[in-house]
Motif scaffolding. Structure first.
Motif, PDB file in Angstrom:
ATOM      1  N   LYS A  74     -11.173  15.918  21.246  1.00  0.00           N
ATOM      2  CA  LYS A  74     -10.057  15.027  20.901  1.00  0.00           C
ATOM      3  C   LYS A  74      -8.911  15.815  20.279  1.00  0.00           C
ATOM      4  O   LYS A  74      -8.368  15.441  19.265  1.00  0.00           O
ATOM      5  CB  LYS A  74     -10.513  13.923  19.961  1.00  0.00           C
ATOM      6  N   LEU A  95     -14.907  11.333  -0.744  1.00  0.00           N
ATOM      7  CA  LEU A  95     -14.387  10.171  -1.463  1.00  0.00           C
ATOM      8  C   LEU A  95     -15.488   9.391  -2.166  1.00  0.00           C
ATOM      9  O   LEU A  95     -15.259   8.725  -3.165  1.00  0.00           O
ATOM     10  CB  LEU A  95     -13.685   9.223  -0.483  1.00  0.00           C
ATOM     11  N   LEU A 148      -5.389  -1.304  10.400  1.00  0.00           N
ATOM     12  CA  LEU A 148      -4.418  -0.852   9.390  1.00  0.00           C
ATOM     13  C   LEU A 148      -3.431  -1.906   8.880  1.00  0.00           C
ATOM     14  O   LEU A 148      -3.057  -1.870   7.708  1.00  0.00           O
ATOM     15  CB  LEU A 148      -3.650   0.374   9.901  1.00  0.00           C
ATOM     16  N   GLN A 182      -8.687   5.384  18.138  1.00  0.00           N
ATOM     17  CA  GLN A 182      -7.716   5.532  17.052  1.00  0.00           C
ATOM     18  C   GLN A 182      -6.569   4.543  17.193  1.00  0.00           C
ATOM     19  O   GLN A 182      -6.155   3.918  16.219  1.00  0.00           O
ATOM     20  CB  GLN A 182      -7.133   6.948  17.042  1.00  0.00           C
ATOM     21  N   THR A 232       0.852  -1.178   0.000  1.00  0.00           N
ATOM     22  CA  THR A 232       0.000   0.000   0.000  1.00  0.00           C
ATOM     23  C   THR A 232       0.898   1.242   0.000  1.00  0.00           C
ATOM     24  O   THR A 232       1.821   1.329   0.818  1.00  0.00           O
ATOM     25  CB  THR A 232      -0.865   0.041   1.278  1.00  0.00           C
ATOM     26  N   VAL A 258      -9.519   2.229  -0.987  1.00  0.00           N
ATOM     27  CA  VAL A 258      -8.898   1.829   0.277  1.00  0.00           C
ATOM     28  C   VAL A 258      -9.158   2.894   1.350  1.00  0.00           C
ATOM     29  O   VAL A 258      -9.533   2.586   2.484  1.00  0.00           O
ATOM     30  CB  VAL A 258      -7.379   1.598   0.098  1.00  0.00           C
ATOM     31  N   GLN A 259      -9.000   4.136   0.963  1.00  0.00           N
ATOM     32  CA  GLN A 259      -9.252   5.200   1.943  1.00  0.00           C
ATOM     33  C   GLN A 259     -10.705   5.192   2.397  1.00  0.00           C
ATOM     34  O   GLN A 259     -11.005   5.308   3.580  1.00  0.00           O
ATOM     35  CB  GLN A 259      -8.920   6.564   1.340  1.00  0.00           C
ATOM     36  N   GLU A 260     -11.601   5.050   1.425  1.00  0.00           N
ATOM     37  CA  GLU A 260     -13.022   5.033   1.779  1.00  0.00           C
ATOM     38  C   GLU A 260     -13.333   3.874   2.722  1.00  0.00           C
ATOM     39  O   GLU A 260     -14.055   4.036   3.710  1.00  0.00           O
ATOM     40  CB  GLU A 260     -13.856   4.905   0.489  1.00  0.00           C
ATOM     41  N   PHE A 315     -11.316   2.317   4.849  1.00  0.00           N
ATOM     42  CA  PHE A 315     -10.812   2.520   6.203  1.00  0.00           C
ATOM     43  C   PHE A 315     -11.576   3.621   6.944  1.00  0.00           C
ATOM     44  O   PHE A 315     -11.791   3.527   8.145  1.00  0.00           O
ATOM     45  CB  PHE A 315      -9.302   2.812   6.179  1.00  0.00           C
ATOM     46  N   LEU A 316     -12.000   4.620   6.218  1.00  0.00           N
ATOM     47  CA  LEU A 316     -12.773   5.671   6.898  1.00  0.00           C
ATOM     48  C   LEU A 316     -14.122   5.131   7.367  1.00  0.00           C
ATOM     49  O   LEU A 316     -14.579   5.440   8.466  1.00  0.00           O
ATOM     50  CB  LEU A 316     -12.968   6.874   5.979  1.00  0.00           C
ATOM     51  N   LYS A 317     -14.730   4.297   6.530  1.00  0.00           N
ATOM     52  CA  LYS A 317     -15.995   3.675   6.955  1.00  0.00           C
ATOM     53  C   LYS A 317     -15.761   2.738   8.131  1.00  0.00           C
ATOM     54  O   LYS A 317     -16.550   2.704   9.073  1.00  0.00           O
ATOM     55  CB  LYS A 317     -16.601   2.867   5.800  1.00  0.00           C
ATOM     56  N   PHE A 339     -13.515   2.916  10.326  1.00  0.00           N
ATOM     57  CA  PHE A 339     -13.263   3.707  11.532  1.00  0.00           C
ATOM     58  C   PHE A 339     -14.575   4.235  12.103  1.00  0.00           C
ATOM     59  O   PHE A 339     -14.826   4.181  13.301  1.00  0.00           O
ATOM     60  CB  PHE A 339     -12.328   4.873  11.192  1.00  0.00           C
ATOM     61  N   ARG A 340     -15.404   4.688  11.213  1.00  0.00           N
ATOM     62  CA  ARG A 340     -16.684   5.247  11.630  1.00  0.00           C
ATOM     63  C   ARG A 340     -17.543   4.184  12.328  1.00  0.00           C
ATOM     64  O   ARG A 340     -18.261   4.468  13.265  1.00  0.00           O
ATOM     65  CB  ARG A 340     -17.366   5.761  10.381  1.00  0.00           C
ATOM     66  N   PHE A 400      -7.746   1.077  16.384  1.00  0.00           N
ATOM     67  CA  PHE A 400      -7.995   0.974  14.951  1.00  0.00           C
ATOM     68  C   PHE A 400      -6.683   0.835  14.194  1.00  0.00           C
ATOM     69  O   PHE A 400      -6.528  -0.010  13.317  1.00  0.00           O
ATOM     70  CB  PHE A 400      -8.762   2.219  14.492  1.00  0.00           C
ATOM     71  N   GLU A 401      -5.719   1.662  14.565  1.00  0.00           N
ATOM     72  CA  GLU A 401      -4.439   1.620  13.856  1.00  0.00           C
ATOM     73  C   GLU A 401      -3.711   0.305  14.060  1.00  0.00           C
ATOM     74  O   GLU A 401      -3.064  -0.202  13.146  1.00  0.00           O
ATOM     75  CB  GLU A 401      -3.549   2.788  14.293  1.00  0.00           C
ATOM     76  N   LEU A 404     -15.009  11.241   4.063  1.00  0.00           N
ATOM     77  CA  LEU A 404     -15.644  10.044   3.521  1.00  0.00           C
ATOM     78  C   LEU A 404     -16.602  10.441   2.410  1.00  0.00           C
ATOM     79  O   LEU A 404     -16.614   9.872   1.329  1.00  0.00           O
ATOM     80  CB  LEU A 404     -16.388   9.319   4.647  1.00  0.00           C
ATOM     81  N   ALA A 441      -4.028  -3.347   5.425  1.00  0.00           N
ATOM     82  CA  ALA A 441      -4.149  -2.447   4.264  1.00  0.00           C
ATOM     83  C   ALA A 441      -3.704  -3.114   2.964  1.00  0.00           C
ATOM     84  O   ALA A 441      -4.343  -2.943   1.927  1.00  0.00           O
ATOM     85  CB  ALA A 441      -3.343  -1.174   4.517  1.00  0.00           C
TER      86      ALA A 441
END
Ligand SMILES: [Zn+2]
Lengths: 281, 190
Positions: B2, A83, B18, B10, A59, B42-44, B46-48, B50-51, B13-14, A80, B21
């Motif tokens: 925060k 994106l 992560l 966080q 990645t 990939v970003q989308e 991980f953001l989901k 996380f949410r 999650f990390e 989000l 990935a």
């Protein structure tokens, strides 16, 4: 182990899931049967090719850093949403129609009178010839999926019953048996698709509403083709790279057939009235 | 609330999400055949993830959970405009494909060496063009090296389905690669 059982085990063997007697019987058969051995080697080769040529990539660091930064930000949801903004158009759809256009580079594929308000893509979709060619290619290549698989004409007729607004004919083709069907639509007009086979050869049949095609607003057809059909004659084209395309009408239904064979051959399988057949196209 | 340092969410999650990935990135890259799209996907994902981190049941298969989020994101982005039948029996398709496979595919059998000349890009494109269900199992098994069991868990389907899609997927891929080789004029056995 017979050849059919062997074929069912090929994938497990390629991925090294076979053990004990199963494994022994598999390799015994492969040793004795050159055809099965070849089938096994082919599948194993594809796996090896992918492993060798498409290695795992890491990645990109920017991505991992961005994720860490974004999840730590005060409003990851806003990111989000940005994106998730829809991409302008499905790449696959575009590629599919481009591929079809490339395969069927034919004069008559060009829509006779380009409508001012539609893109080339939508114009092509409205063309029944391009459409049926696309479906044929799609079925063979696996883009399109049958919704029902049956050799019984009654079962296939029942599948279309009440869904189309025009009669769908499940023809009896000489020497060919039906194997499956699907129903979809273009510009809200139902399209019926049937596939017949015989000894590994395929005849594809497309059907839609003839009145709608004649009307020309939702589905189009080149004028010269329309004229031939209105005169009660089939339209025949052999310029599809070894494949023949035949269009004809049956009452309120427009039917099209495509197969990899010459026109005389294809005509001999279709249930067209002798009287309607021309000496030439 | 925060502003300073990382929250426990966080940090968790990390350390738990992560590290996977690469699994997601390679899947995204081969599905889309486009690195910019893969980056976004990939970003989308991980953001989901996380949410919805509190929805993840600790101790269950996090790779499968992340994979499903990505698969949904993928579907939302790339679902084709044309409506596809949504109830499909794969055994039927299997039979159907076996019956109607393109006659031309059988008539020219190729030396494996013809594939040797193909570019990696050709191979990547051929994969990206496979029907989605076949593409997914081929990527997960042959590129990412997952077991049938793990793929079945990812896709929430029986092992037999994974196996039959793999078989069909590889065979479709072979047909496409043969075509590329032939189009490029590489020696293809008659
Ligand atoms: Zn055998």
């Amino acid at each position: 182990m017979n050849c059919r059982q062997f074929e069912e085990q090929i994938t497990s063997a390629v991925d090294q899931y076979l053990q004990g007697d199963d494994r022994k019987e598999f390799y015994d058969h492969a040793f004795r049967c050159p055809q099965c051995r070849k089938a096994f080697e082919r599948e194993r080769f594809i796996k090896t090719l992918l492993q060798r040529r498409l290695r795992i990539v890491q990645t990109p660091h920017e991505i991992s850093h961005a994720i860490v930064a974004e999840t730590g930000s005060t409003d990851p949801d806003a990111l989000l949403h940005s994106l998730q903004a829809p991409s302008p158009r499905s790449h696959r759809t575009a590629r599919f129609f481009l591929a079809v256009a490339a395969v069927f580079v034919l004069g008559f594929l060009v829509v006779s009178s380009p409508s001012p308000d539609s893109s080339p893509l939508s114009a092509q979709r409205a063309d029944v010839i391009a459409q049926s060619a696309a479906m044929y290619a799609g079925l063979l290549a696996g883009w399109m999926k049958p919704q029902i698989s049956s050799a019984e004409p009654e079962v296939l007729e029942a599948f279309f019953e009440g869904k189309t607004g025009f009669p769908v004919h499940v023809h009896s083709l000489r020497d060919y048996t039906p194997v499956g069907a699907l129903l979809n639509e273009a510009s809200g007009v139902p399209l019926a698709h049937l596939v017949y086979t015989s000894n590994g050869k395929t005849v594809y049949i497309y059907q839609t509403c003839w009145n709608t095609v004649q009307d020309g607003r939702k589905l189009k057809i080149p004028d010269q083709v329309k004229k031939t059909l209105c005169a009660g004659r089939p339209y025949i084209d052999e310029s599809f790279d070894g494949r023949t395309f035949i269009l004809w009408t049956e009452g309120r239904t427009l039917c099209g057939a495509i197969a990899r064979m010459g026109q005389q051959d294809l005509l001999s399988h279709l249930p067209l009235a002798e009287a309607s057949l021309p000496g030439a196209r | 609330m925060k502003a300073i340092g990382k929250t426990s969410k966080q940090r968790e999650f990390e350390s738990e999400a992560l590290p996977h990935a690469d699994l997601l990135y390679n899947y995204a890259l081969r599905m889309t055949n486009n690195s910019a799209d893969a980056d976004d996907l990939v970003q989308e994902t991980f953001l989901k993830a996380f949410r919805f981190w509190d929805k993840y049941e600790k101790g269950t298969n996090i790779r499968a959970w992340l994979f499903r989020i990505m698969k949904n994101s993928y579907i939302n982005r790339y679902r084709r405009e044309a409506k596809e039948p949504d109830t499909v029996d794969y055994d039927e398709i299997q039979n159907f494909y076996n019956t109607i496979r393109d006659e031309s595919a059988d008539s020219h059998d190729a030396q494996d060496s013809a594939f040797g000349n193909l570019l990696d890009d050709d191979i990547a494109t051929a994969i990206a063009d496979l029907p989605e269900d076949f593409r997914t199992v081929v990527i997960l098994c042959d590129i990412e090296g997952l077991t049938y069991e793990e793929i079945a868990e990812f896709l929430d389907c029986p092992l037999g389905t994974v196996r039959s899609r793999l078989h069909r997927g590889r065979s479709l891929l072979r047909t496409r690669l043969l075509k590329y080789a032939k189009d490029r004029g590489y020696a293809v056995e008659g």
